[in-house]
Scaffold this motif. Sequence first.
Motif, PDB file in Angstrom:
ATOM      1  N   THR B 202       0.811  -1.221   0.000  1.00  0.00           N
ATOM      2  CA  THR B 202       0.000   0.000   0.000  1.00  0.00           C
ATOM      3  C   THR B 202       0.847   1.276   0.000  1.00  0.00           C
ATOM      4  OG1 THR B 202      -0.217   0.128   2.414  1.00  0.00           O
ATOM      5  CG2 THR B 202      -1.787  -1.260   1.252  1.00  0.00           C
ATOM      6  N   LEU B 203       2.148   1.145  -0.225  1.00  0.00           N
ATOM      7  CA  LEU B 203       2.992   2.340  -0.393  1.00  0.00           C
ATOM      8  C   LEU B 203       2.506   3.152  -1.602  1.00  0.00           C
ATOM      9  CD1 LEU B 203       6.621   0.956   0.178  1.00  0.00           C
ATOM     10  CD2 LEU B 203       5.548   2.792   1.480  1.00  0.00           C
ATOM     11  N   VAL B 204       2.357   4.446  -1.427  1.00  0.00           N
ATOM     12  CA  VAL B 204       1.947   5.306  -2.542  1.00  0.00           C
ATOM     13  C   VAL B 204       3.071   5.387  -3.577  1.00  0.00           C
ATOM     14  CG1 VAL B 204       1.153   7.604  -3.207  1.00  0.00           C
ATOM     15  CG2 VAL B 204       0.455   6.627  -0.988  1.00  0.00           C
ATOM     16  N   PHE B 205       4.294   5.655  -3.106  1.00  0.00           N
ATOM     17  CA  PHE B 205       5.483   5.667  -3.976  1.00  0.00           C
ATOM     18  C   PHE B 205       6.350   4.470  -3.581  1.00  0.00           C
ATOM     19  CE2 PHE B 205       4.101  10.046  -3.276  1.00  0.00           C
ATOM     20  CZ  PHE B 205       3.833  10.437  -4.582  1.00  0.00           C
ATOM     21  N   ASP B 206       6.549   3.527  -4.489  1.00  0.00           N
ATOM     22  CA  ASP B 206       7.345   2.352  -4.140  1.00  0.00           C
ATOM     23  C   ASP B 206       8.846   2.673  -4.216  1.00  0.00           C
ATOM     24  OD1 ASP B 206       8.128   2.192  -6.796  1.00  0.00           O
ATOM     25  OD2 ASP B 206       6.901   0.441  -7.265  1.00  0.00           O
ATOM     26  N   CYS B 207       9.650   1.674  -3.907  1.00  0.00           N
ATOM     27  CA  CYS B 207      11.095   1.912  -3.766  1.00  0.00           C
ATOM     28  C   CYS B 207      11.728   2.434  -5.052  1.00  0.00           C
ATOM     29  CB  CYS B 207      11.774   0.623  -3.318  1.00  0.00           C
ATOM     30  SG  CYS B 207      11.237   0.109  -1.665  1.00  0.00           S
ATOM     31  N   ALA B 208      11.384   1.826  -6.184  1.00  0.00           N
ATOM     32  CA  ALA B 208      11.972   2.276  -7.453  1.00  0.00           C
ATOM     33  C   ALA B 208      11.532   3.706  -7.772  1.00  0.00           C
ATOM     34  CB  ALA B 208      11.569   1.328  -8.585  1.00  0.00           C
ATOM     35  N   ALA B 209      10.276   4.016  -7.506  1.00  0.00           N
ATOM     36  CA  ALA B 209       9.778   5.373  -7.758  1.00  0.00           C
ATOM     37  C   ALA B 209      10.521   6.391  -6.897  1.00  0.00           C
ATOM     38  CB  ALA B 209       8.276   5.440  -7.483  1.00  0.00           C
ATOM     39  N   LEU B 210      10.762   6.041  -5.639  1.00  0.00           N
ATOM     40  CA  LEU B 210      11.473   6.980  -4.749  1.00  0.00           C
ATOM     41  C   LEU B 210      12.912   7.197  -5.203  1.00  0.00           C
ATOM     42  CD1 LEU B 210      10.177   5.910  -1.211  1.00  0.00           C
ATOM     43  CD2 LEU B 210       9.674   8.033  -2.451  1.00  0.00           C
ATOM     44  N   LEU B 211      13.630   6.107  -5.512  1.00  0.00           N
ATOM     45  CA  LEU B 211      15.032   6.266  -5.942  1.00  0.00           C
ATOM     46  C   LEU B 211      15.101   7.093  -7.225  1.00  0.00           C
ATOM     47  CD1 LEU B 211      16.974   2.956  -5.273  1.00  0.00           C
ATOM     48  CD2 LEU B 211      16.307   4.768  -3.722  1.00  0.00           C
ATOM     49  N   SER B 212      14.200   6.825  -8.157  1.00  0.00           N
ATOM     50  CA  SER B 212      14.194   7.584  -9.410  1.00  0.00           C
ATOM     51  C   SER B 212      13.952   9.071  -9.130  1.00  0.00           C
ATOM     52  CB  SER B 212      13.119   7.016 -10.339  1.00  0.00           C
ATOM     53  OG  SER B 212      12.919   7.880 -11.440  1.00  0.00           O
ATOM     54  N   TYR B 213      12.965   9.362  -8.312  1.00  0.00           N
ATOM     55  CA  TYR B 213      12.609  10.758  -8.010  1.00  0.00           C
ATOM     56  C   TYR B 213      13.776  11.496  -7.336  1.00  0.00           C
ATOM     57  CZ  TYR B 213       9.584  14.626  -6.461  1.00  0.00           C
ATOM     58  OH  TYR B 213       9.017  15.857  -6.258  1.00  0.00           O
ATOM     59  N   ILE B 214      14.345  10.872  -6.308  1.00  0.00           N
ATOM     60  CA  ILE B 214      15.451  11.507  -5.573  1.00  0.00           C
ATOM     61  C   ILE B 214      16.654  11.720  -6.484  1.00  0.00           C
ATOM     62  CG2 ILE B 214      17.104  11.173  -3.667  1.00  0.00           C
ATOM     63  CD1 ILE B 214      14.788   9.455  -2.324  1.00  0.00           C
ATOM     64  N   SER B 215      16.892  10.732  -7.386  1.00  0.00           N
ATOM     65  CA  SER B 215      18.063  10.833  -8.265  1.00  0.00           C
ATOM     66  C   SER B 215      17.931  11.971  -9.279  1.00  0.00           C
ATOM     67  CB  SER B 215      18.311   9.505  -8.988  1.00  0.00           C
ATOM     68  OG  SER B 215      17.475   9.376 -10.128  1.00  0.00           O
ATOM     69  N   THR B 216      16.743  12.536  -9.407  1.00  0.00           N
ATOM     70  CA  THR B 216      16.569  13.704 -10.280  1.00  0.00           C
ATOM     71  C   THR B 216      17.414  14.874  -9.794  1.00  0.00           C
ATOM     72  OG1 THR B 216      14.266  13.032 -10.579  1.00  0.00           O
ATOM     73  CG2 THR B 216      14.871  15.236 -11.352  1.00  0.00           C
ATOM     74  N   PHE B 217      17.520  15.019  -8.457  1.00  0.00           N
ATOM     75  CA  PHE B 217      18.241  16.196  -7.961  1.00  0.00           C
ATOM     76  C   PHE B 217      19.574  15.889  -7.305  1.00  0.00           C
ATOM     77  CE2 PHE B 217      16.955  15.645  -3.534  1.00  0.00           C
ATOM     78  CZ  PHE B 217      15.683  15.080  -3.604  1.00  0.00           C
ATOM     79  N   THR B 218      19.779  14.624  -6.877  1.00  0.00           N
ATOM     80  CA  THR B 218      21.065  14.336  -6.242  1.00  0.00           C
ATOM     81  C   THR B 218      21.543  12.931  -6.584  1.00  0.00           C
ATOM     82  OG1 THR B 218      22.316  14.558  -4.171  1.00  0.00           O
ATOM     83  CG2 THR B 218      20.163  13.468  -4.014  1.00  0.00           C
ATOM     84  N   LEU B 219      22.846  12.802  -6.754  1.00  0.00           N
ATOM     85  CA  LEU B 219      23.474  11.511  -7.017  1.00  0.00           C
ATOM     86  C   LEU B 219      23.301  10.602  -5.811  1.00  0.00           C
ATOM     87  CD1 LEU B 219      25.486   9.712  -8.700  1.00  0.00           C
ATOM     88  CD2 LEU B 219      27.326  10.902  -7.481  1.00  0.00           C
ATOM     89  N   LEU B 220      22.760   9.416  -6.023  1.00  0.00           N
ATOM     90  CA  LEU B 220      22.727   8.396  -4.971  1.00  0.00           C
ATOM     91  C   LEU B 220      23.856   7.416  -5.208  1.00  0.00           C
ATOM     92  CD1 LEU B 220      18.868   7.807  -4.725  1.00  0.00           C
ATOM     93  CD2 LEU B 220      20.345   9.001  -3.070  1.00  0.00           C
ATOM     94  N   ARG B 221      24.543   7.052  -4.105  1.00  0.00           N
ATOM     95  CA  ARG B 221      25.720   6.191  -4.206  1.00  0.00           C
ATOM     96  C   ARG B 221      25.488   4.866  -3.475  1.00  0.00           C
ATOM     97  NH1 ARG B 221      27.603  11.350  -3.110  1.00  0.00           N
ATOM     98  NH2 ARG B 221      29.011  12.255  -4.667  1.00  0.00           N
TER      99      ARG B 221
END
Lengths: 268, 268
Positions: B202-221
């Motif tokens: 029931t997560l509104v934004f799942d894990c892949a959606a969150l990583l994709s969204y965050i990676s728009t503004f900052t590099l995830l390592r």
Amino acid sequence: MKLSTMSRGEGTSTAAVLVDGLWRRLPAPDVGAWLQSGQDAEPGEPLTGWRPVNPLPSPGKVVCCGLNYADHITETGRDLPTHPTLFAKYADTLIGPDDDIVAPDDVALDWEAELAVVVGRPIHRAGRDEASAAIAGYTVANDISVRDWQRRTLQWFQGKAWDRTTPVGPVVVTPDELDPAAGVAISCRVNGEVVQSADTRTLVFDCAALLSYISTFTLLRPGDLVLTGTPGGVGMAMDPPRFLADGDLVETEIDGIGVLRNRVRLLA
Amino acid sequence: MKLSTMSRGEGTSTAAVLVDGLWRRLPAPDVGAWLQSGQDAEPGEPLTGWRPVNPLPSPGKVVCCGLNYADHITETGRDLPTHPTLFAKYADTLIGPDDDIVAPDDVALDWEAELAVVVGRPIHRAGRDEASAAIAGYTVANDISVRDWQRRTLQWFQGKAWDRTTPVGPVVVTPDELDPAAGVAISCRVNGEVVQSADTRTLVFDCAALLSYISTFTLLRPGDLVLTGTPGGVGMAMDPPRFLADGDLVETEIDGIGVLRNRVRLLA
């Protein structure tokens, strides 16, 4: 005393101290590392042909205060706060005093000239006096903000944490040479036009108050950076709102510290 | 595959992989460092007498999503979001699966059971598929929150960034063994009483959606951590509101990953 991180090209950097108008090497790769080393400011060889870069390339913590100048609070339609409004940004956001501000071309980019305070020694649950004594110095920052993302949700973070958007520098001035609580002029110009002009005397929470407050919940370490908030005059508060365009020159200046000159580069 | 960081006492730690019910050494001091090294999971010597500690002691970025379960959003009186609400916390907040949650005795401490996703490779401006492929695994976290500080201002950060308050672990489970989007039970118990019980489906934004969204503004390592939000049942939404007391046992569980068991220690 004025401290900087100097470079003479990709991959080279050193901390430096200004002595009689000449930058001299300090034994660390940058000001943050030098503060962490706890060493005295023993000047080494003179640095000719080096230029100042971001003095603090890798702070563990960059804490920002919002709504901290009475006039900026008024322009956002709010009352004076009883507690500082805090959010975080990453070291990846930081760029040097003449680096380009890089962002996509479809965001609403705005300026926020800010006094930044550099932590000089570890503090945890510090009172005002201890926090004041832990200030290593002051530098200039511009908390360039992506307003459309900042306003998408209740939390500003996603509009504040864009990589390579926050210029810092050009030097760190120690507290014996600068007293922001007594009043220092801070300004921002866009393509030469003054858009922000204020005095750090009108900060609601001064540097010592902010460090003390933040240290209540998290350990601050040497090299950590606290941005103290921006005065009135941001683009989103203009009528109509004004945002940065590709090629705009953003100049951020604090008397006694220096000027950041950053060109906006918006990429498709 | 199950990964963990194991310790047999102060100052010792190693990454480990579970093979046929036995933990075996991986060549790195912790799971984060092992992910950064990019090495294969080549199991070394068996580890007897070691216990799991915080698998990710020093992520460069810990990004948290708020308001991401429909029922928790409803209990806070809000509409379903069109964008994830994000804020940051520091590596200093993180503790291990059986460490004490330490806070002063004058704050309103609340629980927030969360699925956390561990980044396995660098991503920047990644689409959904690239973000999904960058997931190293999943772990359990509890985004223990200082509600009175969280509510002092518009920004939640100062209620979320208290050192030594966020348990993580006990293991990291790779995506081939666990699919949170398909549905996994998540729960929180306080002194044995179930206070939160939900399904990650029931997560509104799942894990892949969150990583994709965050990676728009900052590099995830590799080793970075994203907390995906908490379901309904937090203490502040109870009538009357309920907060954690000294000595309370907080148990946070996700099926297929494991249980965090953390005692609350409130200090004068």
